[in-house]
Design a protein around this motif. Structure first.
Motif, PDB file in Angstrom:
ATOM      1  N   THR A  58      90.881   6.852 -34.068  1.00 61.35           N
ATOM      2  CA  THR A  58      91.180   5.561 -34.367  1.00 61.35           C
ATOM      3  C   THR A  58      91.971   5.014 -33.291  1.00 61.35           C
ATOM      4  O   THR A  58      92.212   5.672 -32.222  1.00 61.35           O
ATOM      5  N   ARG A  87      85.204   0.588 -41.397  1.00 57.70           N
ATOM      6  CA  ARG A  87      85.562   1.625 -42.132  1.00 57.70           C
ATOM      7  C   ARG A  87      85.664   1.148 -43.835  1.00 57.70           C
ATOM      8  O   ARG A  87      85.893  -0.035 -44.036  1.00 57.70           O
ATOM      9  N   ASP A  95      80.005   8.965 -44.387  1.00 55.62           N
ATOM     10  CA  ASP A  95      80.994   9.917 -44.089  1.00 55.62           C
ATOM     11  C   ASP A  95      80.627  11.211 -44.251  1.00 55.62           C
ATOM     12  O   ASP A  95      81.429  12.130 -44.378  1.00 55.62           O
ATOM     13  N   THR A 102      81.352   6.613 -40.086  1.00 58.44           N
ATOM     14  CA  THR A 102      82.876   6.406 -40.044  1.00 58.44           C
ATOM     15  C   THR A 102      83.230   7.108 -38.690  1.00 58.44           C
ATOM     16  O   THR A 102      83.124   8.315 -38.530  1.00 58.44           O
TER      17      THR A 102
END
Length: 281
Positions: A58, A87, A95, A102
């Motif tokens: 991130t 997200r 995921d 993601t």
């Protein structure tokens, strides 16, 4: 936009902002470091440097681990770090793996369902995010640079090679230089863009080198002990493409260094100096 975090850092401010992204169709966060020069002269427009992170990251990884703020403060650069994907969309398969979905947007504009509606990180990084930054912070859009790590190094090279009028500097740490030829890239490009490999060329730095108008210096650092070097990164392919195209590339193979943020922290001062020399010229 909403500022959600703020810290004093090397005489400036490290901030995190949240906004609703029409490009991605979800809420997004990005970090921005405002160097002390912002407070010293409210009227000044400063160069802005974008950092694109790698798989699973991130905005937080580079802001917390690389020590980049010290050098951004020294050179008077605004440092912007976006997230690596949309997200929380609830897409099927989003995921299930670290290298797709993601945290793995790969800085492309997806064309395949269900990804095409939201996974448009190329447009987000090159259009929506700069518009926000230039509109809300004292950034000079005529003095923008871009760099990144691994998947983000791939993104930085692609953004610069496709938009030489937008960026004045580019560099990368351990970039995925030829995603069309390595497993990470084949999985991501195939999933987001479909099976037609001709469509992948728009996001492959080694292929873009043959057609880009970019002729400014490119700096790439690669750890010689990187566990992904031979299978996923293959920097020699970018070196050959740049030699053929006449692009001035400095490729530094750093003995003993791996793929981690210890590697990035060791050389990020050199990279920010590389950008500062171009952006403040």
């Amino acid at each position: 936009m909403e500022r959600i975090r703020s810290w004093a850092c090397f005489g400036g401010r490290q901030e995190v902002w949240r906004h609703n992204s029409p490009t991605l169709g979800c809420a997004m966060e990005f970090a921005v470091y405002l160097p002390p020069q912002v407070a010293a002269d409210n009227a000044a427009r400063l160069p802005v440097l974008y950092y694109l992170s790698g798989l699973t990251c991130t905005w937080e990884n580079v802001t917390a681990k690389a020590g980049a703020q010290r050098y951004a403060a020294e050179h008077g650069l605004i440092l912007v770090t976006p997230d690596t994907s949309p997200r929380g969309l609830g897409l099927p398969g989003e995921d299930e793996a670290y290298d797709f979905g993601t945290g793995a947007g790969f800085y492309v504009d997806a064309t395949e369902p269900p990804w095409a509606k939201h996974y448009r990180m190329y447009s987000y990084v090159t259009a929506e995010l700069p518009a926000l930054v230039n509109g809300h912070f004292p950034a000079d859009p005529a003095r923008s640079g871009i760099f990144g790590h691994s998947m983000g190094g791939h993104g930085a090279l692609v953004c610069a090679f496709r938009n030489p009028q937008q960026y004045r500097s580019v560099s990368a740490f351990a970039p995925i230089v030829a995603p069309s030829q390595v497993p990470w890239g084949e999985k991501a490009l195939g999933g987001y863009l479909g099976p037609d490999r001709a469509a992948w060329a728009a996001y492959d730095a080694t292929q873009l080198a043959a057609t880009t108008a970019w002729r400014r210096p490119v700096l790439v650092d690669q750890g010689a002990a990187d566990e992904f070097l031979d299978k996923q990164l293959r920097p020699q392919l970018l070196q050959a493409a740049c030699v053929s195209a006449g692009i001035p590339l400095t490729l530094r193979l750093q003995p003993g260094y791996d793929h981690s943020y210890y590697f990035i922290a060791s050389f990020i001062g050199d990279h920010i100096a590389h950008h500062a020399a171009a952006l403040k010229a």
